[in-house]
Scaffold this motif. Sequence first.
Motif, PDB file in Angstrom:
ATOM      1  N   UNK A 144      11.990  -0.292   1.617  1.00  0.00           N
ATOM      2  CA  UNK A 144      11.391   0.444   0.504  1.00  0.00           C
ATOM      3  C   UNK A 144      12.338   1.577   0.108  1.00  0.00           C
ATOM      4  N   UNK A 145      12.642   1.648  -1.180  1.00  0.00           N
ATOM      5  CA  UNK A 145      13.639   2.597  -1.682  1.00  0.00           C
ATOM      6  C   UNK A 145      12.986   3.551  -2.680  1.00  0.00           C
ATOM      7  N   UNK A 179      10.236  -5.775  -5.873  1.00  0.00           N
ATOM      8  CA  UNK A 179       9.007  -5.315  -6.507  1.00  0.00           C
ATOM      9  C   UNK A 179       9.165  -3.865  -6.942  1.00  0.00           C
ATOM     10  N   UNK A 180       8.674  -3.565  -8.134  1.00  0.00           N
ATOM     11  CA  UNK A 180       8.704  -2.201  -8.642  1.00  0.00           C
ATOM     12  C   UNK A 180       7.314  -1.581  -8.530  1.00  0.00           C
ATOM     13  N   UNK A 181       7.224  -0.461  -7.822  1.00  0.00           N
ATOM     14  CA  UNK A 181       5.941   0.221  -7.692  1.00  0.00           C
ATOM     15  C   UNK A 181       5.810   1.397  -8.657  1.00  0.00           C
ATOM     16  N   UNK A 182       6.898   1.716  -9.350  1.00  0.00           N
ATOM     17  CA  UNK A 182       6.945   2.957 -10.118  1.00  0.00           C
ATOM     18  C   UNK A 182       6.825   2.695 -11.609  1.00  0.00           C
ATOM     19  N   UNK A 183       5.988   3.487 -12.269  1.00  0.00           N
ATOM     20  CA  UNK A 183       5.872   3.396 -13.722  1.00  0.00           C
ATOM     21  C   UNK A 183       6.634   4.578 -14.311  1.00  0.00           C
ATOM     22  N   UNK A 217       0.832  -1.202   0.000  1.00  0.00           N
ATOM     23  CA  UNK A 217       0.000   0.000   0.000  1.00  0.00           C
ATOM     24  C   UNK A 217       0.873   1.261   0.000  1.00  0.00           C
ATOM     25  N   UNK A 218       1.850   1.289   0.893  1.00  0.00           N
ATOM     26  CA  UNK A 218       2.718   2.467   0.992  1.00  0.00           C
ATOM     27  C   UNK A 218       3.557   2.617  -0.277  1.00  0.00           C
ATOM     28  N   UNK A 219       4.034   1.499  -0.819  1.00  0.00           N
ATOM     29  CA  UNK A 219       4.829   1.542  -2.060  1.00  0.00           C
ATOM     30  C   UNK A 219       4.048   2.190  -3.191  1.00  0.00           C
ATOM     31  N   UNK A 220       2.808   1.816  -3.339  1.00  0.00           N
ATOM     32  CA  UNK A 220       2.005   2.390  -4.413  1.00  0.00           C
ATOM     33  C   UNK A 220       1.732   3.877  -4.189  1.00  0.00           C
ATOM     34  N   UNK A 260      10.761  -2.105  -3.792  1.00  0.00           N
ATOM     35  CA  UNK A 260      10.924  -2.889  -2.572  1.00  0.00           C
ATOM     36  C   UNK A 260      12.194  -3.722  -2.722  1.00  0.00           C
ATOM     37  N   UNK A 261      13.006  -3.717  -1.665  1.00  0.00           N
ATOM     38  CA  UNK A 261      14.234  -4.521  -1.648  1.00  0.00           C
ATOM     39  C   UNK A 261      14.306  -5.224  -0.301  1.00  0.00           C
ATOM     40  N   UNK A 262      15.130  -6.270  -0.183  1.00  0.00           N
ATOM     41  CA  UNK A 262      15.156  -6.999   1.093  1.00  0.00           C
ATOM     42  C   UNK A 262      15.847  -6.205   2.197  1.00  0.00           C
ATOM     43  N   UNK A 263      15.382  -6.365   3.417  1.00  0.00           N
ATOM     44  CA  UNK A 263      16.147  -5.869   4.569  1.00  0.00           C
ATOM     45  C   UNK A 263      17.383  -6.735   4.722  1.00  0.00           C
TER      46      UNK A 263
END
Lengths: 144, 148
Positions: free
Chosen positions: A98-99, B137-141, A70-73, A86-89
């Motif tokens: 989250x980057x 995961x990629x959230x960005x377009x 949700x936050x990523x979007x 998103x990347x691993x801790x």
Amino acid sequence: MQDGLPVCPRPYAELAKQMACTEKDVISAINNLKDSSFFRRFGVIVKHRRLGYDANAMVVWDIADELVEVVGEKLAAEAAVTLCYQRPRNLPHWPYNLFTMLHGKERAVVISKIDGIRQRLGIDSNYDVLFSTKCFKQRGAQYF
Amino acid sequence: MLDDIDQKLLESYQRDFPLTESPYRDIGSHLGIAEAEVLERFQRLQDEGFVSRIGPLLNHEKAGASTLVAIAVPEDAVESSAQLINSYAEVNHNYLREHRYNLWFVVTARDKVRMHEVIAEIEHRIGIDALVLPMEKNFYIDLGFRLW
């Protein structure tokens, strides 16, 4: 291709010559690579720094696993954000999962944008801001 | 200095550059200038370093094996470590950032085996373990970079 499209009247024909195929082949190959998303995009690639966008911040967030989607979007939809992965801790050294990337002409502006985003989205998780101070290398990848 | 037409060339053709026989002529018709002027301007924008190239931005996940890597090196070893990292053809981005983890680079190789080989070699030669942070995961377009 990663050296870039020649700047001449028939650039795809020029590439075709180098690859021993036809201009049509080159154009349809690029279309296919775009459609199948091997290319994220095809076009002018600008140099941010040369254009005065010197303040380049990687903002990393420690978001609870159940909220990361949700936050990523939401972060990705922010106008100032130009990447959101998103990347691993990597505990205990690295708690962030989250980057995001933010660019601006001045550091203070970028920082105030980050504050604005945190307030607007109501994010109270830990985060860190890593400004880049030097670019040692930036070019297209070589695969072959 | 960049005028309005330069700005349009920089901003409007990041994503949908014409895939036609004469793309520069088509851009010219769209902006109301001659093909020769479009060519001259793009050449100048490249020569002056505003444009790195006209071409694809690859989706590394699909085109090969790729990951972001971070390493915390002592300040007096930054320059030599950065040069060592740069010496690998598989490294395509390498930045210094203000953080204990100060060198951030991207390794992109033909496959995962080679990717991990490069990272292990860099760790061994610098003598410090790195963080390996592949995209999950990629959230960005990507719509290109908004400039103005």
